[in-house]
Design a protein around this motif. Structure first.
Motif, PDB file in Angstrom:
ATOM      1  N   MET A   1     -16.995 -38.097 -14.021  1.00 11.65           N
ATOM      2  CA  MET A   1     -15.622 -38.507 -14.212  1.00 11.65           C
ATOM      3  C   MET A   1     -15.362 -39.740 -13.364  1.00 11.65           C
ATOM      4  SD  MET A   1     -13.412 -34.988 -14.121  1.00 11.65           S
ATOM      5  CE  MET A   1     -14.211 -34.446 -12.620  1.00 11.65           C
ATOM      6  N   LYS A   2     -14.400 -40.533 -13.845  1.00  9.52           N
ATOM      7  CA  LYS A   2     -13.991 -41.727 -13.131  1.00  9.52           C
ATOM      8  C   LYS A   2     -12.466 -41.793 -13.105  1.00  9.52           C
ATOM      9  CE  LYS A   2     -18.030 -44.170 -13.065  1.00  9.52           C
ATOM     10  NZ  LYS A   2     -19.042 -43.216 -12.789  1.00  9.52           N
ATOM     11  N   GLU A   3     -11.954 -42.447 -12.045  1.00  7.95           N
ATOM     12  CA  GLU A   3     -10.534 -42.742 -12.004  1.00  7.95           C
ATOM     13  C   GLU A   3     -10.370 -44.237 -12.223  1.00  7.95           C
ATOM     14  OE1 GLU A   3      -6.469 -41.838  -9.554  1.00  7.95           O
ATOM     15  OE2 GLU A   3      -8.367 -41.601  -8.511  1.00  7.95           O
ATOM     16  N   ILE A   4      -9.495 -44.582 -13.136  1.00  7.94           N
ATOM     17  CA  ILE A   4      -9.208 -45.975 -13.455  1.00  7.94           C
ATOM     18  C   ILE A   4      -7.856 -46.297 -12.849  1.00  7.94           C
ATOM     19  CG2 ILE A   4      -8.847 -47.652 -15.309  1.00  7.94           C
ATOM     20  CD1 ILE A   4     -10.433 -45.507 -17.082  1.00  7.94           C
ATOM     21  N   PHE A   5      -7.831 -47.268 -11.936  1.00  7.15           N
ATOM     22  CA  PHE A   5      -6.584 -47.773 -11.371  1.00  7.15           C
ATOM     23  C   PHE A   5      -6.332 -49.131 -12.004  1.00  7.15           C
ATOM     24  CE2 PHE A   5      -8.074 -45.192  -7.724  1.00  7.15           C
ATOM     25  CZ  PHE A   5      -6.939 -44.446  -7.490  1.00  7.15           C
ATOM     26  N   VAL A  70      -1.142 -47.888 -12.523  1.00  7.52           N
ATOM     27  CA  VAL A  70      -1.436 -46.832 -13.491  1.00  7.52           C
ATOM     28  C   VAL A  70      -2.753 -46.189 -13.082  1.00  7.52           C
ATOM     29  CG1 VAL A  70      -1.942 -46.338 -15.918  1.00  7.52           C
ATOM     30  CG2 VAL A  70      -0.236 -48.075 -15.330  1.00  7.52           C
ATOM     31  N   SER A  71      -2.780 -44.864 -13.053  1.00  6.83           N
ATOM     32  CA  SER A  71      -3.979 -44.119 -12.692  1.00  6.83           C
ATOM     33  C   SER A  71      -4.324 -43.152 -13.820  1.00  6.83           C
ATOM     34  CB  SER A  71      -3.733 -43.347 -11.393  1.00  6.83           C
ATOM     35  OG  SER A  71      -4.800 -42.474 -11.139  1.00  6.83           O
ATOM     36  N   ILE A  72      -5.583 -43.204 -14.251  1.00  5.06           N
ATOM     37  CA  ILE A  72      -6.061 -42.337 -15.331  1.00  5.06           C
ATOM     38  C   ILE A  72      -7.418 -41.780 -14.911  1.00  5.06           C
ATOM     39  CG2 ILE A  72      -6.795 -42.254 -17.755  1.00  5.06           C
ATOM     40  CD1 ILE A  72      -5.112 -44.900 -18.051  1.00  5.06           C
ATOM     41  N   VAL A  73      -7.621 -40.478 -15.056  1.00  2.00           N
ATOM     42  CA  VAL A  73      -8.930 -39.873 -14.821  1.00  2.00           C
ATOM     43  C   VAL A  73      -9.515 -39.539 -16.186  1.00  2.00           C
ATOM     44  CG1 VAL A  73     -10.184 -37.951 -13.777  1.00  2.00           C
ATOM     45  CG2 VAL A  73      -8.239 -38.966 -12.580  1.00  2.00           C
ATOM     46  N   ALA A  74     -10.775 -39.962 -16.400  1.00  2.00           N
ATOM     47  CA  ALA A  74     -11.395 -39.793 -17.714  1.00  2.00           C
ATOM     48  C   ALA A  74     -12.885 -39.515 -17.567  1.00  2.00           C
ATOM     49  CB  ALA A  74     -11.189 -41.063 -18.544  1.00  2.00           C
ATOM     50  N   PRO A  75     -13.475 -38.906 -18.602  1.00  2.00           N
ATOM     51  CA  PRO A  75     -14.930 -38.720 -18.604  1.00  2.00           C
ATOM     52  C   PRO A  75     -15.631 -40.081 -18.583  1.00  2.00           C
ATOM     53  CG  PRO A  75     -13.892 -37.407 -20.326  1.00  2.00           C
ATOM     54  CD  PRO A  75     -12.843 -38.315 -19.786  1.00  2.00           C
ATOM     55  N   ASP A  76     -16.799 -40.143 -17.966  1.00  2.00           N
ATOM     56  CA  ASP A  76     -17.540 -41.404 -17.819  1.00  2.00           C
ATOM     57  C   ASP A  76     -17.678 -42.168 -19.133  1.00  2.00           C
ATOM     58  OD1 ASP A  76     -17.826 -40.712 -15.178  1.00  2.00           O
ATOM     59  OD2 ASP A  76     -19.967 -40.251 -15.300  1.00  2.00           O
ATOM     60  N   GLU A  77     -17.986 -41.451 -20.199  1.00  2.00           N
ATOM     61  CA  GLU A  77     -18.264 -42.118 -21.477  1.00  2.00           C
ATOM     62  C   GLU A  77     -17.017 -42.714 -22.135  1.00  2.00           C
ATOM     63  OE1 GLU A  77     -17.892 -37.670 -22.135  1.00  2.00           O
ATOM     64  OE2 GLU A  77     -19.045 -38.928 -20.783  1.00  2.00           O
ATOM     65  N   GLU A  78     -15.842 -42.400 -21.661  1.00  2.00           N
ATOM     66  CA  GLU A  78     -14.606 -42.922 -22.251  1.00  2.00           C
ATOM     67  C   GLU A  78     -13.971 -44.039 -21.423  1.00  2.00           C
ATOM     68  OE1 GLU A  78     -12.125 -39.539 -23.061  1.00  2.00           O
ATOM     69  OE2 GLU A  78     -13.690 -38.556 -24.217  1.00  2.00           O
ATOM     70  N   VAL A  79     -14.530 -44.315 -20.264  1.00  2.00           N
ATOM     71  CA  VAL A  79     -13.952 -45.305 -19.356  1.00  2.00           C
ATOM     72  C   VAL A  79     -13.907 -46.689 -19.992  1.00  2.00           C
ATOM     73  CG1 VAL A  79     -14.330 -46.525 -17.179  1.00  2.00           C
ATOM     74  CG2 VAL A  79     -14.490 -44.031 -17.274  1.00  2.00           C
ATOM     75  N   GLN A  80     -14.986 -47.119 -20.620  1.00  2.00           N
ATOM     76  CA  GLN A  80     -15.036 -48.469 -21.184  1.00  2.00           C
ATOM     77  C   GLN A  80     -13.952 -48.683 -22.242  1.00  2.00           C
ATOM     78  OE1 GLN A  80     -16.905 -50.824 -19.840  1.00  2.00           O
ATOM     79  NE2 GLN A  80     -15.941 -52.318 -21.170  1.00  2.00           N
ATOM     80  N   LEU A  81     -13.727 -47.714 -23.111  1.00  2.00           N
ATOM     81  CA  LEU A  81     -12.685 -47.819 -24.135  1.00  2.00           C
ATOM     82  C   LEU A  81     -11.304 -47.957 -23.497  1.00  2.00           C
ATOM     83  CD1 LEU A  81     -11.729 -47.677 -27.097  1.00  2.00           C
ATOM     84  CD2 LEU A  81     -11.674 -45.184 -26.832  1.00  2.00           C
ATOM     85  N   ILE A  82     -11.043 -47.158 -22.471  1.00  2.00           N
ATOM     86  CA  ILE A  82      -9.747 -47.199 -21.795  1.00  2.00           C
ATOM     87  C   ILE A  82      -9.549 -48.551 -21.104  1.00  2.00           C
ATOM     88  CG2 ILE A  82      -8.400 -46.182 -19.914  1.00  2.00           C
ATOM     89  CD1 ILE A  82      -9.781 -43.484 -20.661  1.00  2.00           C
ATOM     90  N   PRO A 104     -15.447 -43.383  -8.720  1.00  2.00           N
ATOM     91  CA  PRO A 104     -16.000 -42.071  -9.094  1.00  2.00           C
ATOM     92  C   PRO A 104     -15.097 -40.938  -8.625  1.00  2.00           C
ATOM     93  CG  PRO A 104     -17.205 -42.988  -7.246  1.00  2.00           C
ATOM     94  CD  PRO A 104     -16.223 -44.034  -7.673  1.00  2.00           C
ATOM     95  N   ILE A 105     -15.064 -39.878  -9.400  1.00  2.00           N
ATOM     96  CA  ILE A 105     -14.342 -38.649  -9.051  1.00  2.00           C
ATOM     97  C   ILE A 105     -15.390 -37.548  -8.918  1.00  2.00           C
ATOM     98  CG2 ILE A 105     -12.701 -36.905  -9.861  1.00  2.00           C
ATOM     99  CD1 ILE A 105     -11.311 -39.454  -9.098  1.00  2.00           C
ATOM    100  N   ASN A 106     -15.432 -36.904  -7.777  1.00  2.00           N
ATOM    101  CA  ASN A 106     -16.419 -35.845  -7.559  1.00  2.00           C
ATOM    102  C   ASN A 106     -16.063 -34.552  -8.270  1.00  2.00           C
ATOM    103  OD1 ASN A 106     -18.008 -37.482  -5.930  1.00  2.00           O
ATOM    104  ND2 ASN A 106     -16.829 -36.953  -4.119  1.00  2.00           N
ATOM    105  N   ASP A 107     -14.775 -34.232  -8.306  1.00  2.00           N
ATOM    106  CA  ASP A 107     -14.361 -32.977  -8.928  1.00  2.00           C
ATOM    107  C   ASP A 107     -12.865 -33.031  -9.192  1.00  2.00           C
ATOM    108  OD1 ASP A 107     -14.601 -30.474 -10.009  1.00  2.00           O
ATOM    109  OD2 ASP A 107     -15.075 -29.452  -8.129  1.00  2.00           O
ATOM    110  N   SER A 108     -12.398 -32.118 -10.012  1.00  2.00           N
ATOM    111  CA  SER A 108     -10.964 -31.956 -10.263  1.00  2.00           C
ATOM    112  C   SER A 108     -10.693 -30.472 -10.486  1.00  2.00           C
ATOM    113  CB  SER A 108     -10.520 -32.778 -11.473  1.00  2.00           C
ATOM    114  OG  SER A 108     -11.201 -32.354 -12.626  1.00  2.00           O
ATOM    115  N   ILE A 109      -9.499 -30.058 -10.104  1.00  2.00           N
ATOM    116  CA  ILE A 109      -9.107 -28.654 -10.254  1.00  2.00           C
ATOM    117  C   ILE A 109      -7.684 -28.600 -10.777  1.00  2.00           C
ATOM    118  CG2 ILE A 109      -8.716 -26.460  -9.045  1.00  2.00           C
ATOM    119  CD1 ILE A 109     -10.722 -27.546  -6.900  1.00  2.00           C
ATOM    120  N   ARG A 110      -7.481 -27.844 -11.846  1.00  2.00           N
ATOM    121  CA  ARG A 110      -6.135 -27.613 -12.363  1.00  2.00           C
ATOM    122  C   ARG A 110      -5.531 -26.479 -11.543  1.00  2.00           C
ATOM    123  NH1 ARG A 110      -4.578 -28.925 -17.581  1.00  2.00           N
ATOM    124  NH2 ARG A 110      -6.764 -28.773 -18.190  1.00  2.00           N
TER     125      ARG A 110
END
Length: 122
Positions: A1-5, A70-82, A104-110
């Motif tokens: 996962m990645k965070e896009i700022f 703007v901050s978005i967390v997304a799967p690695d494979e979707e980062v380029q499109l975003i 990079p995002i190491n983990d996320s928890i809902r």
């Protein structure tokens, strides 16, 4: 996962949100921020209150320029499109169009149900 700022112009936030939503990325955080870069002033982008002590508009020069973060967390494979979508909406070719940072995002928890990893952001 990645965070896009993405740091963008205030007048582009609605269109950015609409495009990301249309692409299937409705989850994002947007914050009003002030910052500095090569852009020294803004013309016809936002209305500022005269009493704001963080801003100084004299002869086209400002101490800080208002932007949106703007901050978005997304799967690695979707980062380029975003990233490409954000760039397409926000590129005017003028100084002050913004910046995009990818971290990079190491983990996320809902919090609600303890979903972890990619399940927590989808």
């Amino acid at each position: 996962m990645k965070e896009i700022f993405a740091i963008i112009r205030p007048n582009k936030i609605s269109k950015t949100k609409d495009v990301l939503d249309a692409l299937g990325y409705p989850s994002m955080t947007a914050i009003s921020v002030f910052g500095r870069g090569k852009q020294k002033a803004i013309l016809n982008e936002v209305n500022l209150q005269q009493s704001d002590s963080n801003l100084r508009e004299e002869c086209g020069n400002m101490e800080y320029v208002p932007k949106r973060l703007v901050s978005i967390v997304a799967p690695d494979e979707e980062v380029q499109l975003i990233v490409e979508a954000i760039m397409k909406v926000n590129c005017t070719g003028s100084i002050g169009d913004g910046k995009i940072f990818i971290c990079p995002i190491n983990d996320s928890i809902r919090v609600r149900n303890k979903d972890q990893g990619i399940e927590a952001i989808l």
